[in-house]
Design a protein around this motif. Structure first.
Motif, PDB file in Angstrom:
ATOM      1  N   GLU A  35       0.840  -1.193   0.000  1.00  0.00           N
ATOM      2  CA  GLU A  35       0.000   0.000   0.000  1.00  0.00           C
ATOM      3  C   GLU A  35       0.874   1.241   0.000  1.00  0.00           C
ATOM      4  O   GLU A  35       2.062   1.195   0.314  1.00  0.00           O
ATOM      5  CB  GLU A  35      -0.931   0.027   1.214  1.00  0.00           C
ATOM      6  N   VAL A  36       0.259   2.365  -0.388  1.00  0.00           N
ATOM      7  CA  VAL A  36       0.885   3.676  -0.256  1.00  0.00           C
ATOM      8  C   VAL A  36       0.264   4.347   0.962  1.00  0.00           C
ATOM      9  O   VAL A  36      -0.947   4.578   1.012  1.00  0.00           O
ATOM     10  CB  VAL A  36       0.684   4.533  -1.511  1.00  0.00           C
ATOM     11  N   PHE A  37       1.093   4.646   1.945  1.00  0.00           N
ATOM     12  CA  PHE A  37       0.669   5.178   3.240  1.00  0.00           C
ATOM     13  C   PHE A  37       1.197   6.602   3.351  1.00  0.00           C
ATOM     14  O   PHE A  37       2.411   6.830   3.267  1.00  0.00           O
ATOM     15  CB  PHE A  37       1.238   4.293   4.347  1.00  0.00           C
ATOM     16  N   GLY A  38       0.303   7.568   3.513  1.00  0.00           N
ATOM     17  CA  GLY A  38       0.707   8.963   3.589  1.00  0.00           C
ATOM     18  C   GLY A  38       0.981   9.403   5.012  1.00  0.00           C
ATOM     19  O   GLY A  38       0.306   8.980   5.948  1.00  0.00           O
ATOM     20  N   LEU A  39       2.005  10.245   5.176  1.00  0.00           N
ATOM     21  CA  LEU A  39       2.313  10.859   6.468  1.00  0.00           C
ATOM     22  C   LEU A  39       2.359  12.368   6.246  1.00  0.00           C
ATOM     23  O   LEU A  39       3.233  12.868   5.539  1.00  0.00           O
ATOM     24  CB  LEU A  39       3.650  10.351   7.004  1.00  0.00           C
ATOM     25  N   ILE A  40       1.393  13.083   6.826  1.00  0.00           N
ATOM     26  CA  ILE A  40       1.290  14.515   6.579  1.00  0.00           C
ATOM     27  C   ILE A  40       1.190  15.279   7.895  1.00  0.00           C
ATOM     28  O   ILE A  40       1.007  14.692   8.966  1.00  0.00           O
ATOM     29  CB  ILE A  40       0.074  14.858   5.680  1.00  0.00           C
ATOM     30  N   GLY A  41       1.303  16.584   7.790  1.00  0.00           N
ATOM     31  CA  GLY A  41       1.196  17.457   8.946  1.00  0.00           C
ATOM     32  C   GLY A  41       1.839  18.786   8.625  1.00  0.00           C
ATOM     33  O   GLY A  41       2.615  18.908   7.674  1.00  0.00           O
ATOM     34  N   PRO A  42       1.543  19.817   9.404  1.00  0.00           N
ATOM     35  CA  PRO A  42       2.164  21.126   9.181  1.00  0.00           C
ATOM     36  C   PRO A  42       3.672  21.056   9.356  1.00  0.00           C
ATOM     37  O   PRO A  42       4.218  20.071   9.860  1.00  0.00           O
ATOM     38  CB  PRO A  42       1.519  22.009  10.266  1.00  0.00           C
ATOM     39  N   GLY A 194       5.929  -1.634  -0.184  1.00  0.00           N
ATOM     40  CA  GLY A 194       5.120  -0.621   0.465  1.00  0.00           C
ATOM     41  C   GLY A 194       5.773   0.744   0.360  1.00  0.00           C
ATOM     42  O   GLY A 194       6.988   0.861   0.238  1.00  0.00           O
ATOM     43  N   VAL A 195       4.952   1.800   0.401  1.00  0.00           N
ATOM     44  CA  VAL A 195       5.446   3.172   0.287  1.00  0.00           C
ATOM     45  C   VAL A 195       4.955   3.988   1.469  1.00  0.00           C
ATOM     46  O   VAL A 195       3.756   3.982   1.787  1.00  0.00           O
ATOM     47  CB  VAL A 195       4.955   3.838  -1.017  1.00  0.00           C
ATOM     48  N   LEU A 196       5.871   4.692   2.125  1.00  0.00           N
ATOM     49  CA  LEU A 196       5.506   5.760   3.051  1.00  0.00           C
ATOM     50  C   LEU A 196       5.804   7.069   2.342  1.00  0.00           C
ATOM     51  O   LEU A 196       6.940   7.315   1.935  1.00  0.00           O
ATOM     52  CB  LEU A 196       6.307   5.683   4.351  1.00  0.00           C
ATOM     53  N   LEU A 197       4.795   7.903   2.192  1.00  0.00           N
ATOM     54  CA  LEU A 197       4.919   9.134   1.424  1.00  0.00           C
ATOM     55  C   LEU A 197       4.690  10.339   2.314  1.00  0.00           C
ATOM     56  O   LEU A 197       3.613  10.508   2.890  1.00  0.00           O
ATOM     57  CB  LEU A 197       3.902   9.133   0.278  1.00  0.00           C
ATOM     58  N   ILE A 198       5.728  11.188   2.449  1.00  0.00           N
ATOM     59  CA  ILE A 198       5.588  12.505   3.056  1.00  0.00           C
ATOM     60  C   ILE A 198       5.490  13.514   1.927  1.00  0.00           C
ATOM     61  O   ILE A 198       6.336  13.525   1.027  1.00  0.00           O
ATOM     62  CB  ILE A 198       6.801  12.864   3.939  1.00  0.00           C
ATOM     63  N   GLU A 199       4.478  14.359   1.959  1.00  0.00           N
ATOM     64  CA  GLU A 199       4.317  15.307   0.857  1.00  0.00           C
ATOM     65  C   GLU A 199       3.420  16.459   1.281  1.00  0.00           C
ATOM     66  O   GLU A 199       2.398  16.249   1.942  1.00  0.00           O
ATOM     67  CB  GLU A 199       3.719  14.576  -0.361  1.00  0.00           C
ATOM     68  N   HIS A 200       3.801  17.692   0.916  1.00  0.00           N
ATOM     69  CA  HIS A 200       2.959  18.857   1.157  1.00  0.00           C
ATOM     70  C   HIS A 200       1.958  19.084   0.028  1.00  0.00           C
ATOM     71  O   HIS A 200       0.984  19.828   0.208  1.00  0.00           O
ATOM     72  CB  HIS A 200       3.816  20.107   1.345  1.00  0.00           C
ATOM     73  N   ASN A 201       2.196  18.480  -1.120  1.00  0.00           N
ATOM     74  CA  ASN A 201       1.260  18.590  -2.234  1.00  0.00           C
ATOM     75  C   ASN A 201       0.084  17.649  -1.964  1.00  0.00           C
ATOM     76  O   ASN A 201       0.179  16.444  -2.115  1.00  0.00           O
ATOM     77  CB  ASN A 201       1.955  18.219  -3.540  1.00  0.00           C
TER      78      ASN A 201
END
Length: 254
Positions: A35-42, A194-201
């Motif tokens: 899976e592609v798992f997103g990690l986001i935050g300010p 698996g993918v961990l994706l950090i992204e502001h877009n």
């Protein structure tokens, strides 16, 4: 492994402090191999600190990070890579005086492949990315967008079970970001990775990720599918303040 036979990274109650300042506090999550798992935050939420913990660059102050029961956090980056964790960096970190093909081949050889297999894997990855014509191009002549893409290719050349992508769309225009989103979304099926994706877009996050984990001030404030995250009031407050209404708008962050 989980019940489907796929590898799992388990983050259990991880905290990281620097000189008494908490970068992460009691964060838990699970990453699945396909899976592609997103990690986001300010900004300052602790995202890159978490990637550093997952890839062995940062030892957690408390808690544990394991890949199928094997400890990652205390082993260092080389051990993390050997058990199946690859990553990119916000800065490309390519060998700039070598060609694109040589960069990917060296990465594959670092994962234990012989020269012939490593060259084959490098070529296969470049073909998949649509970059086969860049194989003989020196990395110091790449455009910024292509440098970011080749960084992803080099991480995949390690044949990882998980690849951690730290803001891969940073500095890209809309067309480049859209193409990258489609590329990232195809990684689990193409590479069994698996993918961990950090992204502001946020367009890239919402378009590529199946689940998204949200940090604010080093703490978890939400986790769920893209639709749930877009309309979560805590996420709205973290990104937009109390005036946020109607969900997180999936556009590029300024």
């Amino acid at each position: 492994m989980n019940e489907r036979g796929f590898a799992t990274i388990t983050v259990a109650n991880v905290s990281v402090a620097f000189g008494g300042i908490a970068a992460l506090t009691d964060v838990s999550m699970k990453l699945q191999q396909r899976e592609v798992f997103g990690l986001i935050g300010p900004n300052g939420a602790g995202k890159t600190t978490m990637v550093n913990v997952l890839s062995g660059f940062q030892r957690p102050t408390q808690g544990s990070v394991t890949l199928d029961g094997i400890e990652i956090g205390a082993r260092g980056p080389h051990s993390a890579a050997r058990i199946g964790v690859g990553r990119t960096f916000q800065a490309g970190r390519l060998f700039r005086d070598l060609t694109v093909g040589e960069n990917l081949t060296i990465a594959a050889m670092g994962a234990g492949m012989g020269m012939r297999k490593a060259r084959w894997r490098a070529g296969a990855i470049l073909n998949w990315m649509g970059c086969e014509d860049m194989a003989q191009q020196r990395c110091d002549s790449l455009s910024y967008g292509n440098e970011r893409r080749i960084g992803i290719g080099r991480a995949l050349a390690l044949a990882p079970k998980f690849v951690l992508l730290d803001e891969p769309a940073s500095g890209m225009n809309d067309a480049e970001s859209d193409a990258l989103m489609r590329l990232i979304a195809s990684i689990p099926g193409e590479f069994d990775c698996g993918v961990l994706l950090i992204e502001h877009n946020m367009e890239v996050i919402m378009g590529a990720c199946e689940r998204i984990h949200v940090l604010d001030g080093g703490r978890t404030i939400a986790e769920g599918n893209p639709a749930a995250i877009m309309h979560n009031p805590d996420v709205r407050r973290a990104y937009l303040g109390d005036k946020g209404k109607g969900g997180v708008t999936p556009v590029k962050a300024a």
